[in-house]
Design an enzyme around this catalytic site. Structure first.
Site, PDB file in Angstrom:
ATOM      1  N   GLY A  91     111.837  31.916 -44.026  1.00 32.74           N
ATOM      2  CA  GLY A  91     113.037  31.142 -44.321  1.00 32.74           C
ATOM      3  C   GLY A  91     113.821  31.719 -45.479  1.00 32.74           C
ATOM      4  N   LYS A 111     111.407  39.054 -50.615  1.00 35.39           N
ATOM      5  CA  LYS A 111     111.366  37.596 -50.724  1.00 35.39           C
ATOM      6  C   LYS A 111     112.551  37.134 -51.579  1.00 35.39           C
ATOM      7  CE  LYS A 111     108.010  33.875 -51.270  1.00 35.39           C
ATOM      8  NZ  LYS A 111     106.586  33.563 -51.450  1.00 35.39           N
ATOM      9  N   GLY A 124     117.324  29.812 -48.835  1.00 35.01           N
ATOM     10  CA  GLY A 124     116.989  31.218 -48.625  1.00 35.01           C
ATOM     11  C   GLY A 124     116.815  32.008 -49.915  1.00 35.01           C
ATOM     12  N   ASP A 250     100.085  28.410 -42.173  1.00 35.11           N
ATOM     13  CA  ASP A 250     101.115  29.462 -42.183  1.00 35.11           C
ATOM     14  C   ASP A 250     100.975  30.353 -43.414  1.00 35.11           C
ATOM     15  OD1 ASP A 250     101.958  26.842 -43.268  1.00 35.11           O
ATOM     16  OD2 ASP A 250     103.671  27.949 -44.001  1.00 35.11           O
ATOM     17  N   ASP A 260     101.216  34.291 -49.985  1.00 36.78           N
ATOM     18  CA  ASP A 260     102.169  33.231 -50.335  1.00 36.78           C
ATOM     19  C   ASP A 260     101.739  32.436 -51.568  1.00 36.78           C
ATOM     20  OD1 ASP A 260     103.864  33.957 -48.356  1.00 36.78           O
ATOM     21  OD2 ASP A 260     103.831  32.064 -47.272  1.00 36.78           O
TER      22      ASP A 260
HETATM   23  P1  AMP Z   1     105.882  28.000 -48.515  1.00 40.72           P
HETATM   24  O1  AMP Z   1     105.324  26.647 -48.801  1.00 40.72           O
HETATM   25  O2  AMP Z   1     106.507  28.666 -49.708  1.00 40.72           O
HETATM   26  O3  AMP Z   1     104.894  28.888 -47.854  1.00 40.72           O
HETATM   27  O4  AMP Z   1     107.105  27.778 -47.492  1.00 40.72           O
HETATM   28  C1  AMP Z   1     106.986  27.045 -46.307  1.00 40.72           C
HETATM   29  C2  AMP Z   1     108.156  27.323 -45.394  1.00 40.72           C
HETATM   30  O5  AMP Z   1     109.388  26.953 -46.000  1.00 40.72           O
HETATM   31  C3  AMP Z   1     108.310  28.767 -44.979  1.00 40.72           C
HETATM   32  O6  AMP Z   1     108.759  28.785 -43.653  1.00 40.72           O
HETATM   33  C4  AMP Z   1     109.364  29.270 -45.935  1.00 40.72           C
HETATM   34  O7  AMP Z   1     110.045  30.389 -45.440  1.00 40.72           O
HETATM   35  C5  AMP Z   1     110.271  28.070 -46.072  1.00 40.72           C
HETATM   36  N1  AMP Z   1     110.983  28.036 -47.353  1.00 40.72           N
HETATM   37  C6  AMP Z   1     110.459  27.798 -48.573  1.00 40.72           C
HETATM   38  N2  AMP Z   1     111.417  27.843 -49.526  1.00 40.72           N
HETATM   39  C7  AMP Z   1     112.579  28.117 -48.885  1.00 40.72           C
HETATM   40  C8  AMP Z   1     113.944  28.285 -49.308  1.00 40.72           C
HETATM   41  N3  AMP Z   1     114.288  28.186 -50.586  1.00 40.72           N
HETATM   42  N4  AMP Z   1     114.855  28.551 -48.360  1.00 40.72           N
HETATM   43  C9  AMP Z   1     114.521  28.648 -47.074  1.00 40.72           C
HETATM   44  N5  AMP Z   1     113.266  28.489 -46.604  1.00 40.72           N
HETATM   45  C10 AMP Z   1     112.312  28.231 -47.494  1.00 40.72           C
HETATM   46 MG    MG Z   2     104.497  30.284 -46.786  1.00 39.80          MG
END
Ligand code: AMP
Ligand code: MG
Length: 494
Positions: A91, A111, A124, A250, A260
């Site tokens: 994302g 990232k 994003g 994930d 992550d």
């Molecule tokens: P995470 O908990 O950081 O592993 O993120 C979980 C999901 O949310 C993943 O699909 C990430 O790509 C998405 N995500 C987290 N933060 C953002 C953001 N600021 N913008 C877009 N997608 C995000």
């Molecule tokens: Mg993640």
């Protein structure tokens, strides 16, 4: 060798189209590289000093790509806090390209590269705070010998990003042999895409585990390997006090890497049911839950593989998880306690009970997990060093539990063939003196936000070689946060 001479072979793009979306990075203004990691550079067969900063800056600003790169956002899904979420994927990060290095393939993943079709409500973007935390985590885990993704560099940019407060934007150039996640397989299972799942597994086998291509049942060999690596990984987390804090499926690597980094932390004052993640009120991902969650996640992966592997055989392979984890953990803890001989619980005191009693002692006295092991290396089985150890652990020397434990430890040491000096050297080689403490990371982040990246470099150097003390270092690097200091607030928002 320089960045421009990297050779790319973007195998992920040869997978079915549903596996990814082609997305160009967003361009951020005023991007400045704050630090380049020698360790990351070495993974690309380069020397960090000879990397062309302008080229790296343009790459991390989303302004230019290297020849052969073809950026994509990967599609995956996963169980978040126990609930399936079909809408996940990269994302805010992009796989820019898969470099071919001497050691094999290496993903260059940016990232904080802007929005993608999987951003959902997110912007994003990445902020400097989390980018530095992830950068340092890669160094610290590598320094400890724990499998992990790493990063080539971290850069700040001129964007202002809204989180709990407005923060400087940043990008991290993350490296990993692959970003394949449990969630990739789950997604194909949920969509009933068995052929695509086969294509994914063959890709992973050919590229990352070629030895399984010739196995009688290659997919089973791959799953058994994932079980073993995950067990070993989590054993190492437990042995070194690492709390991942968002073990959603994930965020689990099919190659058994720590992946992550979010609100993670290294445990300091020992408290086994602790999590640094303030949004995890139920403690689902607390320190002492991690081994069980690892099995839960592997079970979800096993379920997803049922179209390709017989259920009974999957069960049999899952059964290997716990004994593997236990045995690796016991081995790591023996080394951390300075013991070479293996003693089971028929023996008094056996490894398991000696380790458990030591941890109980740390817990009861809220001793610092890391300094305690380091201090134990100096122990000499005499009254003087008993007093010194008690001091280092902040325990009264006449404490009964400490005395009993040290009596047991003395008895174990008498059965060891090596002397105190050799034991100390061996213990110092596995018990870090530099630890990625949250408050130290926070100081480094605040300095970087204020324009000074020297502390970041300094901390990175120490974390990458955490076992030997750098000349001239004062106590500041070693002290746990004051018990009265307010904890740094960590959440999933990054
Ligand atoms: P995470 O908990 O950081 O592993 O993120 C979980 C999901 O949310 C993943 O699909 C990430 O790509 C998405 N995500 C987290 N933060 C953002 C953001 N600021 N913008 C877009 N997608 C995000
Ligand atoms: Mg993640």
């Amino acid at each position: 060798m320089n960045l421009n001479s990297l050779q790319f072979d973007n195998a992920w793009m040869r997978l079915p189209e549903a596996f990814y979306s082609r997305v160009s990075p967003t361009t951020w203004r005023d991007t400045r590289v704050l630090d380049v990691s020698p360790l990351g550079a070495a993974q690309l067969d380069m020397d960090s000093d000879s990397i062309d900063r302008e080229c790296l800056e343009a790459l991390m600003a989303g302004r230019e790509l290297l020849p052969g790169m073809a950026p994509i956002a990967q599609k995956y899904t996963g169980h978040q806090f126990g609930t399936y979420n079909p809408a996940l994927g990269d994302g805010r990060g992009l796989l820019l390209g898969e470099a071919m290095t001497i050691q094999g393939a290496m993903d260059l993943h940016l990232k904080g590269a802007g929005q993608t079709p999987y951003s959902r409500f997110g912007d994003g973007r990445a902020v400097l705070r989390s980018s530095i935390r992830e950068y340092l985590a890669g160094e610290a885990m590598s320094g400890l010998g724990i499998p992990t993704t790493t990063a080539l560099a971290v850069a700040i940019n001129g964007e202002r990003v809204m989180r709990e407060r407005v923060e400087p934007g940043a990008t991290l150039l993350r490296l990993s042999p692959s970003h394949a996640r449990f969630g990739h397989v789950e997604w194909l299972y949920q969509r009933r895409k068995t052929e695509d799942m086969q294509a994914l597994l063959w890709h992973l086998i050919h590229r990352h585990r070629p030895e399984f291509a010739e196995a009688e049942r290659p997919f089973e060999a791959f799953f058994a390997d994932a079980v073993e690596r995950t067990a070993n990984l989590i054993a190492a987390w437990q042995a070194y006090g690492f709390v991942h804090a968002v073990m959603n499926t994930d965020n689990m690597s099919l190659l058994g890497l720590t992946l992550d980094y979010g609100p993670y932390a290294f445990m300091e004052r020992y408290k086994p049911d602790w999590t640094p993640n303030h949004t995890d009120a139920g403690g689902r991902y607390a320190f002492d839950q991690q081994p069980g969650v690892g099995l839960w996640n592997l079970t979800v992966l096993a379920q997803s593989l049922t179209p390709l592997i017989d259920v009974e055989r999957l069960r049999g392979m899952l059964d290997e998880y716990e004994p593997t984890l236990q045995s690796t953990y016991a081995q790591l803890m023996r080394a951390r306690l300075g013991l070479t001989a293996k003693k089971d619980d028929d023996h008094s005191p056996g490894d398991a009970s000696l380790t458990a009693a030591w941890l109980k002692l740390l817990e009861q006295h809220q001793a610092d997990f890391h300094n305690a092991f380091r201090a134990l290396g100096n122990y000499r089985s005499d009254a003087d060093s008993r007093w010194q150890l008690a001091n280092a652990l902040e325990i009264a020397p006449e404490d009964k539990a400490l005395e009993t434990w040290l009596d047991d430890y003395d008895r174990r040491l008498q059965q060891e063939s090596r002397g105190a000096e050799a034991r100390k050297l061996a213990m110092d080689a596995v018990n870090p003196c530099y630890v990625l403490r949250t408050h130290l990371a926070q100081e480094v982040i605040e300095a970087a936000e204020a324009g000074d990246s020297a502390p970041l470099r300094c901390f990175r150097e120490r974390l990458a070689s955490p076992f030997s003390r750098h000349v001239g270092d004062g106590d500041d690097w070693f002290l746990p946060p004051a018990i009265t200091a307010p904890p740094v607030c960590l959440s999933c928002s990054s």
